[in-house]
Structure formats: C-alpha cells, structure tokens
Design a protein around this motif. Structure first.
Motif, mmCIF file in Angstrom:
data_model
loop_
_atom_site.group_PDB
_atom_site.id
_atom_site.type_symbol
_atom_site.label_atom_id
_atom_site.label_comp_id
_atom_site.label_asym_id
_atom_site.label_seq_id
_atom_site.Cartn_x
_atom_site.Cartn_y
_atom_site.Cartn_z
ATOM 1 N N LYS A 34 -37.273 -38.351 -44.827
ATOM 2 C CA LYS A 34 -37.442 -36.916 -45.062
ATOM 3 C C LYS A 34 -36.102 -36.212 -45.261
ATOM 4 N N TYR A 35 -35.027 -36.735 -44.673
ATOM 5 C CA TYR A 35 -33.725 -36.092 -44.824
ATOM 6 C C TYR A 35 -33.185 -36.270 -46.238
ATOM 7 N N LEU A 36 -33.408 -37.440 -46.819
ATOM 8 C CA LEU A 36 -32.987 -37.649 -48.201
ATOM 9 C C LEU A 36 -33.818 -36.802 -49.154
ATOM 10 N N LEU A 37 -35.112 -36.664 -48.871
ATOM 11 C CA LEU A 37 -35.951 -35.803 -49.717
ATOM 12 C C LEU A 37 -35.482 -34.351 -49.641
ATOM 13 N N ILE A 38 -35.120 -33.910 -48.457
ATOM 14 C CA ILE A 38 -34.590 -32.549 -48.313
ATOM 15 C C ILE A 38 -33.286 -32.424 -49.089
ATOM 16 N N GLY A 39 -32.470 -33.461 -49.028
ATOM 17 C CA GLY A 39 -31.217 -33.457 -49.792
ATOM 18 C C GLY A 39 -31.458 -33.311 -51.281
ATOM 19 N N VAL A 40 -32.443 -34.025 -51.797
ATOM 20 C CA VAL A 40 -32.799 -33.919 -53.221
ATOM 21 C C VAL A 40 -33.220 -32.493 -53.536
ATOM 22 N N PHE A 41 -34.064 -31.935 -52.692
ATOM 23 C CA PHE A 41 -34.531 -30.566 -52.891
ATOM 24 C C PHE A 41 -33.355 -29.582 -52.909
ATOM 25 N N ILE A 42 -32.429 -29.739 -51.987
ATOM 26 C CA ILE A 42 -31.260 -28.847 -51.931
ATOM 27 C C ILE A 42 -30.389 -29.009 -53.172
ATOM 28 N N ASN A 58 -34.491 -36.661 -62.992
ATOM 29 C CA ASN A 58 -33.583 -35.881 -62.143
ATOM 30 C C ASN A 58 -33.819 -36.179 -60.658
ATOM 31 N N PHE A 59 -35.074 -36.453 -60.304
ATOM 32 C CA PHE A 59 -35.382 -36.819 -58.928
ATOM 33 C C PHE A 59 -34.626 -38.081 -58.532
ATOM 34 N N TYR A 60 -34.696 -39.114 -59.368
ATOM 35 C CA TYR A 60 -34.043 -40.378 -59.038
ATOM 36 C C TYR A 60 -32.516 -40.250 -59.049
ATOM 37 N N ILE A 61 -31.989 -39.453 -59.931
ATOM 38 C CA ILE A 61 -30.537 -39.229 -59.955
ATOM 39 C C ILE A 61 -30.092 -38.539 -58.674
ATOM 40 N N ALA A 62 -30.793 -37.484 -58.292
ATOM 41 C CA ALA A 62 -30.432 -36.754 -57.069
ATOM 42 C C ALA A 62 -30.635 -37.632 -55.828
ATOM 43 N N LEU A 63 -31.680 -38.448 -55.831
ATOM 44 C CA LEU A 63 -31.926 -39.346 -54.705
ATOM 45 C C LEU A 63 -30.790 -40.355 -54.577
ATOM 46 N N TYR A 64 -30.331 -40.877 -55.693
ATOM 47 C CA TYR A 64 -29.201 -41.816 -55.683
ATOM 48 C C TYR A 64 -27.958 -41.137 -55.103
ATOM 49 N N LEU A 65 -27.683 -39.918 -55.543
ATOM 50 C CA LEU A 65 -26.516 -39.197 -55.029
ATOM 51 C C LEU A 65 -26.624 -38.956 -53.529
ATOM 52 N N CYS A 66 -27.794 -38.555 -53.071
ATOM 53 C CA CYS A 66 -28.007 -38.341 -51.628
ATOM 54 C C CYS A 66 -27.795 -39.628 -50.854
ATOM 55 N N HIS A 67 -28.309 -40.704 -51.397
ATOM 56 C CA HIS A 67 -28.209 -41.994 -50.718
ATOM 57 C C HIS A 67 -26.755 -42.424 -50.614
ATOM 58 N N GLU A 68 -25.973 -42.192 -51.649
ATOM 59 C CA GLU A 68 -24.569 -42.600 -51.644
ATOM 60 C C GLU A 68 -23.726 -41.733 -50.716
ATOM 61 N N ILE A 69 -24.030 -40.467 -50.636
ATOM 62 C CA ILE A 69 -23.232 -39.566 -49.802
ATOM 63 C C ILE A 69 -23.467 -39.836 -48.330
ATOM 64 N N HIS A 70 -24.665 -40.175 -47.957
ATOM 65 C CA HIS A 70 -24.981 -40.418 -46.552
ATOM 66 C C HIS A 70 -24.710 -41.874 -46.206
ATOM 67 N N GLU A 71 -23.433 -42.273 -46.339
ATOM 68 C CA GLU A 71 -23.051 -43.663 -46.128
ATOM 69 C C GLU A 71 -22.923 -44.036 -44.667
ATOM 70 N N GLU A 72 -22.590 -43.085 -43.824
ATOM 71 C CA GLU A 72 -22.358 -43.406 -42.419
ATOM 72 C C GLU A 72 -23.295 -42.606 -41.528
ATOM 73 N N ILE A 73 -23.678 -43.221 -40.437
ATOM 74 C CA ILE A 73 -24.571 -42.583 -39.471
ATOM 75 C C ILE A 73 -23.831 -42.475 -38.143
ATOM 76 N N LEU A 74 -23.905 -41.317 -37.523
ATOM 77 C CA LEU A 74 -23.322 -41.121 -36.202
ATOM 78 C C LEU A 74 -24.449 -41.072 -35.190
ATOM 79 N N LEU A 75 -24.417 -41.993 -34.246
ATOM 80 C CA LEU A 75 -25.401 -42.029 -33.173
ATOM 81 C C LEU A 75 -24.711 -41.532 -31.915
ATOM 82 N N ILE A 76 -25.198 -40.408 -31.382
ATOM 83 C CA ILE A 76 -24.583 -39.808 -30.203
ATOM 84 C C ILE A 76 -25.462 -40.076 -28.994
ATOM 85 N N LEU A 77 -24.874 -40.726 -28.006
ATOM 86 C CA LEU A 77 -25.560 -40.963 -26.741
ATOM 87 C C LEU A 77 -25.154 -39.831 -25.818
ATOM 88 N N SER A 78 -26.062 -38.906 -25.590
ATOM 89 C CA SER A 78 -25.727 -37.713 -24.822
ATOM 90 C C SER A 78 -26.056 -37.895 -23.343
#
Length: 137
Positions: A34-42, A58-78
């Motif tokens: 859902k976060y990548l879909l929101i990214g495409v929408f934005i 355009n959907f697939y192009i934007a999805l590819y861009l979103c996927h490439e930008i979100h390369e790293e994930i930060l997991l925070i143990l609070s």
C-alpha cells in the motif's frame, strides 16, 4: 484537477484488468504494498497529471520509480528503556529477520530507540538525512 478527481482517476486506473491482474498475482504484497501504491498516487499528483495521463504505462513507470527510491528500510525497536530490553532478540526472532533479509531486496537497518531517554534519536535522524541526500538530491 482537484484531489477528488485524482482519487477517482487513480481507483479507476488500478481497477483496469491488466493492473488488477498484476496486483492479484502478488497477494503477499512482496512487490507492491500500500505504501508503494500511495507513492505512485503522489507522483501522479505532483506531476500534475490530468485524467488522460492516468495510464497503465504511467502506472508502471511510477511504480518502478517508487520501488527504486525505497531501497532501504529502517526498523526501529522502540521502548528500549523498558525493563524487558532483553526481548530485543526475541522480537527479531519473531520477525524472522534472516528470512526477511533473504526475501526482500532492500537493505534493512535495525536501530534501538527510546522516546523517554532519547536513545537512538540522533542515529535515526542521521539515517533519515542520509536517505534524503541519497535519493532526493
């Protein structure tokens, strides 16, 4: 185009058979969540798309861009200040980190944080700054 029209166009787009089939082939959201879909929408909104621009291509192009930008994930143990800090390893086991890291292509960074003591605050901010410099400059 107002936000309401953007929303209508986007939902109409993701209901197209080709996109619907693509999303249905990924029931565990391994490729699209859902976060990548929101990214495409934005992206569509920021590109000032009109209704005619809401295309499958355009959907697939934007999805590819979103996927490439979100390369790293930060997991925070609070809540690291809590008396059950030793549960960190148990939490990681529950998340099956080794399996997760094998199955996703993104780099996962794990940080410990406490809202009460401020532990981890600077490290998290530095990680976020690094991400914004890497991807948006």
């Amino acid at each position: 185009m107002n936000l309401r029209k953007h929303v209508r166009c986007f939902f109409k787009l993701i209901c197209k058979p080709r996109i619907r089939e693509f999303l249905n082939m990924d029931p565990c959201n391994a490729i699209v969540d859902k976060y990548l879909l929101i990214g495409v929408f934005i992206y569509f909104i920021r590109a000032h798309f009109e209704a005619k621009d809401y295309t499958t291509r355009n959907f697939y192009i934007a999805l590819y861009l979103c996927h490439e930008i979100h390369e790293e994930i930060l997991l925070i143990l609070s809540k690291s200040d809590a008396s059950y800090r030793q549960m960190r390893n148990e939490a990681l086991l529950m998340l099956q980190m080794k399996r997760l890291q094998k199955e996703i292509r993104q780099k996962v960074t794990i940080m410990v944080a406490s809202a009460i003591t401020g532990e981890g605050r600077e490290e998290i901010l530095n990680w976020m700054k690094k991400q914004s410099i890497t991807h948006f400059h």
